[in-house]
Design an enzyme around this catalytic site. Structure first.
Site, PDB file in Angstrom:
ATOM      1  N   SER A 106      72.853  76.213  55.669  1.00  0.00           N
ATOM      2  CA  SER A 106      71.964  75.223  55.086  1.00  0.00           C
ATOM      3  C   SER A 106      71.732  74.140  56.193  1.00  0.00           C
ATOM      4  O   SER A 106      70.926  74.633  56.928  1.00  0.00           O
ATOM      5  CB  SER A 106      72.543  74.713  53.783  1.00  0.00           C
ATOM      6  OG  SER A 106      71.721  73.966  53.090  1.00  0.00           O
ATOM      7  N   ASP A 157      67.433  81.763  45.665  1.00  0.00           N
ATOM      8  CA  ASP A 157      67.625  80.268  46.077  1.00  0.00           C
ATOM      9  C   ASP A 157      66.737  79.103  45.446  1.00  0.00           C
ATOM     10  O   ASP A 157      65.499  79.400  45.973  1.00  0.00           O
ATOM     11  CB  ASP A 157      67.875  80.480  47.584  1.00  0.00           C
ATOM     12  CG  ASP A 157      68.181  79.194  48.380  1.00  0.00           C
ATOM     13  OD1 ASP A 157      68.150  78.169  47.543  1.00  0.00           O
ATOM     14  OD2 ASP A 157      68.506  79.209  49.377  1.00  0.00           O
ATOM     15  N   HIS A 188      71.657  79.504  46.610  1.00  0.00           N
ATOM     16  CA  HIS A 188      71.842  78.775  47.750  1.00  0.00           C
ATOM     17  C   HIS A 188      73.318  78.978  48.134  1.00  0.00           C
ATOM     18  O   HIS A 188      73.705  78.818  49.462  1.00  0.00           O
ATOM     19  CB  HIS A 188      71.377  77.222  47.520  1.00  0.00           C
ATOM     20  CG  HIS A 188      71.223  76.623  48.815  1.00  0.00           C
ATOM     21  ND1 HIS A 188      70.087  76.924  49.818  1.00  0.00           N
ATOM     22  CD2 HIS A 188      71.617  75.555  49.755  1.00  0.00           C
ATOM     23  CE1 HIS A 188      70.214  76.232  50.837  1.00  0.00           C
ATOM     24  NE2 HIS A 188      71.126  75.511  50.721  1.00  0.00           N
TER      25      HIS A 188
HETATM   26  C1  MLT Z   1      68.156  70.504  54.815  1.00  0.00           C
HETATM   27  O1  MLT Z   1      67.968  69.413  54.363  1.00  0.00           O
HETATM   28  O2  MLT Z   1      68.675  70.674  56.076  1.00  0.00           O
HETATM   29  C2  MLT Z   1      68.143  71.453  53.639  1.00  0.00           C
HETATM   30  O3  MLT Z   1      67.304  70.921  52.629  1.00  0.00           O
HETATM   31  C3  MLT Z   1      69.186  72.280  53.558  1.00  0.00           C
HETATM   32  C4  MLT Z   1      70.024  71.404  52.724  1.00  0.00           C
HETATM   33  O4  MLT Z   1      70.709  70.417  53.349  1.00  0.00           O
HETATM   34  O5  MLT Z   1      69.975  71.523  51.404  1.00  0.00           O
END
Ligand code: MLT
Length: 208
Positions: A106, A157, A188
């Site tokens: 992520s 996701d 996710h």
């Molecule tokens: C981010 O902010 O890098 C993306 O939205 C992934 C997350 O951290 O949820």
């Protein structure tokens, strides 16, 4: 030498296994992905920093304007800062940058992709778990030649639109990276098929 990110480091127990940089997701820390790293690439050296940005107490590698909204200047500055740490840690722990594979989840996957885009030469490949496009710029032609990247996304996701993984793949392929896209029937959060795809990626790297 004092390294600029709090981190854990585990030495390799198998010299044939590539060293990994583990990059956690929002709200994680340097311990989070260590069991995953051990599982998907047994015997690898593991370097796992903790993101320096706090979003209401949740650790991240760069600040965001809102979910899915990014400030390119902030992402760029933090990407160089983390890349500098990885370079310094690679010297300190004797890790070969050409073999160094980032495994990011992520937010950690997003900054790993940004390192590939902005700082070719720091990493030797990447496993990007649930990434999206945070920097809409193609890697410089030839800058990622010979590098292998696995992008593992979730079919349902709610955070990453389905158009994002192929868009990111195209940005990395512009630099010559060999990018494999894998989609799990998942959201996710990681599923067992992400792990199987990562295990397969590492066995095929070792078979080369
Ligand atoms: C981010 O902010 O890098 C993306 O939205 C992934 C997350 O951290 O949820």
């Amino acid at each position: 030498m004092k390294l600029s990110y709090p981190h854990v480091f585990e030495r390799a127990t198998d010299p044939a296994a590539p060293p990994l940089v583990l990059l956690h997701g929002t709200g994680g820390d340097e311990n989070d992905l260590v069991p995953l790293g051990r599982r998907i690439s047994p015997g690898s050296a593991l370097l796992s920093p903790r993101g320096k940005v706090s979003e209401h107490g949740a650790n991240r590698f760069f600040a965001r304007l809102a979910e899915g909204k990014f400030d390119p200047a902030e992402v760029t500055r933090r990407t160089h800062d983390l890349a500098d740490f990885i370079v310094a840690a690679s010297v300190e722990y004797d890790l070969d940058p050409q073999r160094l594979i980032a495994v990011g989840l992520s937010n950690g996957a997003n900054i790993a992709a940004a390192i590939l885009q902005l700082r070719p030469g720091v990493l030797g490949g990447a496993v990007l778990l649930r990434p999206m496009v945070v920097l809409d710029q193609p890697a410089a032609a030839g800058s990622l030649a010979g590098l292998r990247v696995l992008i593992a996304s979730g079919a349902v996701d709610p955070i990453v639109p389905v158009t994002e993984p192929p868009r990111l793949a195209a940005l990395l392929r512009s630099g010559g990276a060999e990018v494999e896209l894998h989609t799990s029937p998942a959201s996710h959060a990681l599923a067992s098929s992400d792990l199987s795809a990562a295990v397969k990626f590492f066995s095929s790297l070792r078979a080369r």
